[in-house]
Scaffold this active site. Sequence first.
Site, PDB file in Angstrom:
ATOM      1  N   ASP A 209      17.682  -9.070  64.826  1.00 22.60           N
ATOM      2  CA  ASP A 209      17.733  -7.999  65.872  1.00 22.60           C
ATOM      3  C   ASP A 209      18.187  -6.549  65.322  1.00 22.60           C
ATOM      4  O   ASP A 209      18.293  -7.062  63.903  1.00 22.60           O
ATOM      5  CB  ASP A 209      19.362  -8.456  66.409  1.00 22.60           C
ATOM      6  CG  ASP A 209      20.025  -7.989  67.355  1.00 22.60           C
ATOM      7  OD1 ASP A 209      19.246  -6.846  67.894  1.00 22.60           O
ATOM      8  OD2 ASP A 209      20.788  -7.078  67.562  1.00 22.60           O
ATOM      9  N   LYS A 210      17.746  -5.403  65.237  1.00 24.99           N
ATOM     10  CA  LYS A 210      18.575  -4.183  64.559  1.00 24.99           C
ATOM     11  C   LYS A 210      20.127  -3.927  64.637  1.00 24.99           C
ATOM     12  O   LYS A 210      20.389  -3.746  63.658  1.00 24.99           O
ATOM     13  CB  LYS A 210      18.099  -3.117  65.081  1.00 24.99           C
ATOM     14  CG  LYS A 210      17.994  -2.250  64.218  1.00 24.99           C
ATOM     15  CD  LYS A 210      17.351  -1.089  65.216  1.00 24.99           C
ATOM     16  CE  LYS A 210      17.514  -0.145  65.599  1.00 24.99           C
ATOM     17  NZ  LYS A 210      19.194   0.503  65.627  1.00 24.99           N
TER      18      LYS A 210
ATOM     19  N   LYS B 118      22.184  13.300  81.133  1.00 23.91           N
ATOM     20  CA  LYS B 118      22.755  13.269  79.376  1.00 23.91           C
ATOM     21  C   LYS B 118      21.415  11.599  79.462  1.00 23.91           C
ATOM     22  O   LYS B 118      22.037  10.637  80.529  1.00 23.91           O
ATOM     23  CB  LYS B 118      23.662  12.452  78.924  1.00 23.91           C
ATOM     24  CG  LYS B 118      24.660  11.149  79.141  1.00 23.91           C
ATOM     25  CD  LYS B 118      25.381  10.787  78.021  1.00 23.91           C
ATOM     26  CE  LYS B 118      26.538   9.427  78.690  1.00 23.91           C
ATOM     27  NZ  LYS B 118      27.248   8.697  77.930  1.00 23.91           N
TER      28      LYS B 118
ATOM     29  N   GLY C  28      15.411  -3.529  70.724  1.00 27.65           N
ATOM     30  CA  GLY C  28      14.941  -3.278  71.793  1.00 27.65           C
ATOM     31  C   GLY C  28      14.463  -1.530  72.280  1.00 27.65           C
ATOM     32  O   GLY C  28      14.559  -1.278  73.179  1.00 27.65           O
TER      33      GLY C  28
ATOM     34  N   LYS D  93      11.721 -11.640  72.611  1.00 25.65           N
ATOM     35  CA  LYS D  93      12.110 -11.974  71.111  1.00 25.65           C
ATOM     36  C   LYS D  93      12.026 -13.870  71.866  1.00 25.65           C
ATOM     37  O   LYS D  93      11.522 -14.045  70.230  1.00 25.65           O
ATOM     38  CB  LYS D  93      14.100 -11.590  71.683  1.00 25.65           C
ATOM     39  CG  LYS D  93      14.524 -10.383  71.470  1.00 25.65           C
ATOM     40  CD  LYS D  93      16.111 -10.182  70.796  1.00 25.65           C
ATOM     41  CE  LYS D  93      16.760  -8.784  70.603  1.00 25.65           C
ATOM     42  NZ  LYS D  93      17.778  -7.967  70.427  1.00 25.65           N
TER      43      LYS D  93
END
Lengths: 1099, 371
Positions: free
Chosen positions: A422-423, A586, A645, A737
């Site tokens: 995962d990051k 935003k 993601g 994943k």
Amino acid sequence: FACSDSLPLLTVRTQNIDTTIFFSVSDNTWEVKANCHHFHGQLRRKPFRCFRQRRNAENAVRSYRYTVLTFLPLNLYEQFQRFANIFFLLVVILQCVPAIATIPWYTTLLPLIIVLSVRGMKDLSADLARRRSDSQINSRPCDVLTPAGFTTLQWKDVCIGDVLRIHKDQIIPADLLLLCSSEPHSLCYVETADIDGETNLKYRQALSITHSELISDPAEEALSTFDGNVLCENPNNRLYSFKGDLYWRGKTHRLDIEHILLRGMVLRNTDCAYGLAIYTGSDCKILRNSGQVIVKKTQVEKDFNRVVIGIVLTLLLVAVLMAVGSGLFEYRVSPKMEVLSALGGGSTPVYRGFLAFWGYVILLSPSMPIALYITFEMIHVVHCLLIGWDLHMYWANNDTPAQARSKSLNEELGQVGHLLSDKTGTLTQNRLIFRQCCIAGDIYGLLPHQKLVHRKHPPLDLSWNPYSYGGLHFHDQRLVDRLVKQQCPQSQEFLTSLVLCHTVMSEWKNGTIRYQAASPDEEALVVAARELGWVFLSRTRDSLTINALGQTLNYELLALLDFTSDRRRMSVLVREPGGGLKLYCKGADVVILERLQKDSPHQESTARALELLGVTAIEDRLQDGVPEAISSLRQAGIKVWVLTGDKTETAVNVGYSCRLIDPDTNLLQGEEIQHNTCRCSVIVCRCGNDSTHLTSPQLSSSPIKCLLMFNKWGARFVALSNQCQSVLCCRVTPGQKAEVVRLIRKHTSSVTLAIGDGANDVNMIKTAHIGVGLCGVEGSQAVQNADFALSQFSFLCRLLLVHGHWSYYRICKFLHYFLFKTTAFALVHIWFGFFSGFSAQPLYETWFIPFYTIAYTSMPVQCLAIFEQDVSAEGCLRWAALYKTGQRRDLFSPATLAASLLYSVYTSLVLCLLPLGAFHSTALDYQTLAITVATSAVFTVTIEIIIQTRYWTKYNIAAICLSLALYFILTLIVHSKILHDKLPADFYFTGTSLNPVVWLTILLTTCTATLPSLTGLALNVVLTQSSKHRVHSMMLPTQVRRPGGFRRGGVLRHSSYAMSQGAGFGRLITSGTGLHATAPAQEGAEAAANGTKENNDKL
Amino acid sequence: MAASCWPASGFYREKKRNCSARTAIFDGGMMKNKEGEVANRPDNTAFTQQRLPAWQPMLSAGIVIPGFLVIGLVFIGIGVALFLGSQSIQVLESDYTGLNSNTPCYECSDASKKNCTCSIEFTLTKQFDGPVFLYYGLSNFFQNHRKYGVSRDYYQLSGDTAYFKNPSDSCSPYIYDSGVPIVPCGAAANSMFNDSFRLYQLVGGTKKPVPLDGKGISWWTDYNIVFRNPPLVNGSLAAAFNGTAKPVNWAKPAYELDTSDPSNNGFMNEDFLVWMRRAALPDFRKLYRRITQGDYAAGLPVGNYSLEISYNYPVIGFGGRKKIVLSNVSWMGGKNMFLGVAYLVIGSLCIVMSLVMLIVYAKYKFPEGDS
């Protein structure tokens, strides 16, 4: 305490019980009467209706399995479900038949008892630990409403229908219906980290009727008269749904999960909450959720199981052959010999062959490694302990050592071929820092590397701001000056947007304001605004209170559109204190840019044309040591895949900064891959095998979908990716994943390891061969589902390259040696059968057989499996390429197993034939032969372990000395006069010749038996030395690290604002709290529950 | 510390949480715990850090190749010693089964003949150094057959009279002789070798008996520990055996095995002890007598000898052979060519191996000379 039994539904219920179709009539059959102890107590006291007793489980949990009485039968029953144990039990039973008892019963029973008792002790200690933790949980205090008011009782005393008071920060002891709370609208906030691993707060809200009717002072007054009746579904494991109705004062109120507090949640931000216990004990949803754990098995273990089954089949086959031999012997030789025919007792040769079959099954049964499994498990446990003990994997910042949760995967750590990471939170710290912003074209703030250049830059002076509590890593006095001097209206507007457009909750704690955010980046923005003077103070359903430069302002909140990963933005519509309306929005750069007005700000604006206030830059720093770890892992031949993601740009930047992608790498982006794979063209046209131009494909989710849909492309893609240095998959959902992991597992034989930190990685962690959870900011869900838990990504390097490599090396050595020592010793009986008329005559003294397994050979191999190191830890890390032995399965393959088995066959032949040759036509007797063979066998396996051991600690030496000493001591004891006088039939081996011939035979046999191993060792030494010589003469180009001067991207490329967050509190804020009568939409709860940080396309 | 086997039930456990994420939220993202909180810090010991001092033998070609050479040389040395030792042992072996009509015992080989005697005559042209051992040898006789081996009663043989009345089942089918318990029971005792030998030197036409010593031919442990006569009844061994039957194949009961020496009877009869000690292989020899007394203590002098055999034991039925062996002994016991040759073979193998390794090493170490 009124308790009305006159409700019609009760009679319905009892009728249903009597007709025993209880469960099928209606879903809502679980009845809870508030404050009605005797109703529920009555149900419990009918033991013959078992299901009903179960229905009202007490709140005591019981995760332990054994009691004093049940331990022995239950544990034995569990143990005899193992093949090896049942096999040996059968052998023991066979040994009780005198006609086939070739070796007495104790030879098998003794090791079996030891194996069973070791495991029994292990189970018992685990069970005692569970018992302790159970009693600790069961005795936690909680306040229960009794006639005498709220009394502090223990968790286990909570019954269905009890009204409980939960204080702030208390854990909820049972599944409760929230009746009311101290907060307005009877809201209450709970943390669900122990249930789904998410750490952001969730809210629960009482029914408006209970809220309005049950609030009283003191609280007992109204609550004790509460006589509502809850009729709901039976206990189940669905954490995110609840169906039921509250019948109270003649009215029915619909209940759903929003009204329920689950056991294990923690009450936060709420002084106290009152609830009605609905499910207790094992009926609680969280306990219903505890399913069976799927035990992962390593490939090595599976292979070895096959070998063991092969051994058993071979044993049976050999026994058949020996039985045929015996039949022939009985047919041709015995009838001529008066003694033997008389001993045969007149039975036919076929029958005697049949008996010989069983005799040989018993005699050869020691070749099946009985002690293997228990030793194997013990070694795994030690390896796991060593992982937990490693100081290099201990992170002092949160006082967490590494943890091996699964105790059976150690050797697979040494074989990992694909690492899927995962990051966010795994490679990065997931601690977001507001670094820069751009307002009206001016960029404020410095990046960390620039800070080094401007060393003299003073820290920001925020002393003017009473709400400044620190936590800002932003260095630009210009912005502060402009803000304080109110020179720049645009920057003020920018900060106003920061302080208004969010779903953060605020809380006062110890005189400081704390923010509770659904995602770390929201929090970073609000904290930054606070530090810069725009302080978010509090919010209600329809207003926001802020403090802008000391001036408290109240904004009316008209609308709030919460963040979703589809919209990738959030907006608020507010009425300013001055009366003007404003929409603040935003979001991710792409979506915002689309909506900006095209021309000057003074043009007439449409609904979409927004004015750009500013841009924020939030940094999620890489964890320490990540680039080094990744480059080591890549040197070790591990393919690193990053599944995130995030959007592609972010992923690529992170890829560069963590050295996943080298600056001179070809990037193969989505479409090109589709070209290469989907259109069936030549795949590797651009990759080549040139090691300097490696390629990294990046995938975003659409090609992945396409890949996953079509198996053919999947294979092609994996083939392509095998040519590549690394793979980045962007915009991947948790489900995808796991699909990617499955894809790799399907199309390659390599071992996959998935590492992640959040609930969105759980799928992947469970699917991979090995799942590693990082204890990050995101709670414990990943860790709960992982096989190994680490605190930092960089520890993975040590876990794999050091612990994994060692475990693989040790366990492979251990298994080969174990196989060798058991078979070499037992196969001797086959060869001796040819000289003893296939009569299943043992060649060993009967006592030798169990002691060989238990005492003479067990300890050195355990020491080997615990202490052995081929290369030191530093060496393992420095020469990462050593790790490839595990990936290639060099040390444990059918070939090595076959070599081991061949070697043991050879050894058994030598052990049998050389002494027989030496004793041929001499006056030396059977007992002397037996001792000669036994001593040779012990010496041979001891020399073999000496050859195998390369790392001699004091324990190895002690174990070997002790084993040999035990051999001589136990042999002398067994041969002693005292034992013989007591039991002459069992200890008849007294007296053997010890003349020089015997010793010389032992020496010759031992040396001949170990000669192949010695030769192998010597040849290995000679050949590797010469090859080392060659290696030294030329430098390996791959070992040379590239000069770090030029790096594309480099530090300038940081993770961009990834807008990654779960659903916030938007719905709560905007929904008319306490007013909605119907159940709220389900998706919100789901989203909050799944809590994906990197939001995905699915949501 | 230990993870629960049921993760879900561990959700709400108050065990030491592995992830202290909770702190993170309320501290505004700062993960750091209070200082000094290192409760979970692993011990820094050599064992836990896997840094135990260890000896890592670094083998090199310089050790391995000479090592093999040394082992080979040692083995060849032992082999030569064994070979020479074996060569120096004199053995005289004679098959007296009597299969062929021209052999002395042909007549006796007929199983129907009782009390048959035959004699083998031989000439020693060289002094047979003493002490000389006289062995009998049997072949194709499966004393190592499992059923034969267990067919005895250790309790009975250790003199336990309780087993005189009820012998162990393991003796089956040699337990009872028409209802009377057999002592010693079992196949092993029943099949006891019962040929007897007498050796004469032929001196001038007269037969000079060579005294054969039957003392101390059995294993020390058998004689002193394993086998025991039953306690004497009224000073009589025969009375102790009262109520028992002799093994069916025996001519005389156990207490009359040696009429010349009363102490050599019952289970302490040394011939019986020798027989009861099982042979390892179907071809075996057992010690019969030693020649240690009188004129022959130093050995058998040159001359003609006659061995008188009382031929009782049938072997032809099962294809067996009987032989008589005269042998002297050296430090290594009897003649054993196999061991010496095996040592020589293995020793040479080691030397060949060391040479091969040397060649391999030299070839790889200096591939193209010293360029």
